[in-house]
Design a protein around this motif. Structure first.
Motif, PDB file in Angstrom:
ATOM      1  N   ALA A  19      24.367  37.472  18.786  1.00  0.00           N
ATOM      2  CA  ALA A  19      25.697  36.891  18.457  1.00  0.00           C
ATOM      3  C   ALA A  19      25.205  35.491  17.618  1.00  0.00           C
ATOM      4  O   ALA A  19      24.840  34.564  18.046  1.00  0.00           O
ATOM      5  CB  ALA A  19      26.721  36.808  19.264  1.00  0.00           C
ATOM      6  N   THR A  25      31.190  31.965  19.410  1.00  0.00           N
ATOM      7  CA  THR A  25      30.304  31.672  20.354  1.00  0.00           C
ATOM      8  C   THR A  25      30.520  30.321  20.809  1.00  0.00           C
ATOM      9  O   THR A  25      29.481  29.621  21.009  1.00  0.00           O
ATOM     10  CB  THR A  25      28.879  31.831  19.812  1.00  0.00           C
ATOM     11  OG1 THR A  25      28.561  30.839  18.792  1.00  0.00           O
ATOM     12  CG2 THR A  25      28.428  33.097  19.488  1.00  0.00           C
ATOM     13  N   LEU A  34      30.909  38.489  24.927  1.00  0.00           N
ATOM     14  CA  LEU A  34      29.555  39.048  23.939  1.00  0.00           C
ATOM     15  C   LEU A  34      28.710  39.746  24.833  1.00  0.00           C
ATOM     16  O   LEU A  34      27.944  40.648  24.764  1.00  0.00           O
ATOM     17  CB  LEU A  34      29.001  37.795  23.093  1.00  0.00           C
ATOM     18  CG  LEU A  34      29.986  37.435  21.962  1.00  0.00           C
ATOM     19  CD1 LEU A  34      29.628  36.030  21.577  1.00  0.00           C
ATOM     20  CD2 LEU A  34      29.683  38.571  20.787  1.00  0.00           C
ATOM     21  N   ALA A  39      25.408  42.091  23.803  1.00  0.00           N
ATOM     22  CA  ALA A  39      24.567  41.334  23.068  1.00  0.00           C
ATOM     23  C   ALA A  39      23.296  40.912  23.851  1.00  0.00           C
ATOM     24  O   ALA A  39      23.248  40.595  25.183  1.00  0.00           O
ATOM     25  CB  ALA A  39      25.354  39.966  22.425  1.00  0.00           C
ATOM     26  N   VAL A  42      22.976  34.972  22.617  1.00  0.00           N
ATOM     27  CA  VAL A  42      24.035  34.219  21.639  1.00  0.00           C
ATOM     28  C   VAL A  42      23.398  32.904  21.065  1.00  0.00           C
ATOM     29  O   VAL A  42      22.727  32.184  21.807  1.00  0.00           O
ATOM     30  CB  VAL A  42      25.413  33.824  22.424  1.00  0.00           C
ATOM     31  CG1 VAL A  42      25.878  35.406  22.919  1.00  0.00           C
ATOM     32  CG2 VAL A  42      25.236  33.012  23.615  1.00  0.00           C
ATOM     33  N   VAL A 276      33.921  42.470  18.703  1.00  0.00           N
ATOM     34  CA  VAL A 276      32.804  42.247  19.361  1.00  0.00           C
ATOM     35  C   VAL A 276      32.322  43.561  20.134  1.00  0.00           C
ATOM     36  O   VAL A 276      31.216  43.588  20.390  1.00  0.00           O
ATOM     37  CB  VAL A 276      33.031  41.033  20.656  1.00  0.00           C
ATOM     38  CG1 VAL A 276      31.795  41.086  21.734  1.00  0.00           C
ATOM     39  CG2 VAL A 276      33.396  39.821  19.897  1.00  0.00           C
TER      40      VAL A 276
END
Length: 328
Positions: A19, A25, A34, A39, A42, A276
């Motif tokens: 991300a 974030t 996330l 993910a 991040v 997301v």
């Protein structure tokens, strides 16, 4: 089942999807969301150098007007006020370290190599897994030579690498007179990763109200071809990992970037547009594609269509539409 995990800057990622630095974030809850969506890492919303500098200038002016700008005051200010500016950011990093299992990369948006890089160590001490330097200065000064613009990057990198032991990545623009050379030179500085490319504020003109306005806040799918070309040309030829960003809106584009040689991809616009949760779908589609082509892990195909390995390497170097526009 295929293994979609990968490594980026020495960090173990459960997915090649990162991300990107954005408003998505900027809080612990968003980052946990996330992570749950799949993910692999991040990048925190950027801490802007300009914010630090502006606050410093404002506070110095206030001190001067109140007639207590003494050396002792300056020492206190240097050790406290910038720290205060960073406090929320540091708390977010620290909270993530306690509650999030994926790598959390701190981001600094910088335009100079002034004293602020010393605070990179503070980000490290707070628990950041790595640091991403988002460096860009628009080459709009007609009196400034290209080498002067380029030197800003090397100065900032040198300053930060003195302060930290965690991996450092640099997110760059495509505004260079010799892109391949610049990417190669940057990769030899000791950084662990390069992110291709920055996405910028784009001005437009409102012809009805006669004013300058922002436009194209989000990327479009067709924009992926620019980072794709340069990832493909430079992968297997640089001394650090590459991450691709801008225009990556589908799992097919993610796969293309990995085939070109990217260790990871960074997403933002598509997460704003499609939610997301789309990360989970992209991971699923990547898994299915790997099953179809009988790849067991990412490294089985990463870089297999880079310029250095492609059957038609000249395809990445062509810049004219010889075929499509040669006929009426």
């Amino acid at each position: 089942m295929p293994d979609i995990s990968t490594t980026y800057m020495g960090l173990k990622l459960t997915s090649p999807i990162i991300a990107a630095s954005s408003g998505l974030t900027n809080s612990l809850e968003d980052i946990k969301h996330l992570e749950k969506a799949g993910a692999g890492a991040v990048v925190l919303k950027s801490l802007f150098e300009e914010e630090i500098v502006t606050e410093m200038e404002h506070e110095l002016n206030r001190m001067h007007s109140e007639n207590y700008l003494y050396p002792e005051t300056m020492e206190y200010y240097e050790s406290f006020d910038v720290e205060s500016t960073l406090s929320d950011y540091l708390k977010l990093i620290n909270d993530c370290k306690k509650e999030v299992n994926i790598p959390v990369i701190a981001s600094i948006n910088c335009v100079t190599a002034h004293n602020w890089p010393s605070y990179a160590r503070t980000l490290q001490d707070a628990g950041a897994s790595a640091i991403e330097l988002n460096i860009f200065s628009l080459p709009s000064d007609t009196e400034r030579e290209a080498k002067d613009n380029e030197q800003v990057y090397f100065d900032a990198i040198k300053a930060v690498l003195k302060e930290v032991s965690i991996p450092v990545a640099v997110k760059i623009s495509h505004y260079f007179s010799n892109m391949a050379s610049m990417i190669t030179r940057l990769s030899k500085t000791g950084i662990a990763g390069l992110v291709l490319f920055n996405r910028f504020y784009s001005p437009d003109i409102d012809v009805d109200n006669l004013e300058v306005i922002p436009t194209h806040i989000f990327s479009h799918e067709y924009e992926y071809t620019l980072p794709l070309r340069w990832v493909a040309i430079t992968s297997n030829r640089v001394e650090c990992d590459l991450a691709a960003t801008t225009g990556i809106h589908t799992s097919r584009t993610i796969i293309k970037m990995i085939l070109a040689g990217a260790h990871a991809v960074q997403l933002a616009s598509t997460l704003y547009k499609n939610g997301v949760e789309s990360i989970e779908r992209f991971n699923f589609e990547l898994d299915k594609w790997m099953q179809k082509h009988e790849f067991e892990k990412i490294d089985d195909f990463r870089g297999s269509l880079s310029q250095s390995k492609a059957m038609n390497p000249a395809g990445y170097l062509r810049i004219q539409f010889m075929k499509h526009y040669s006929q009426k």
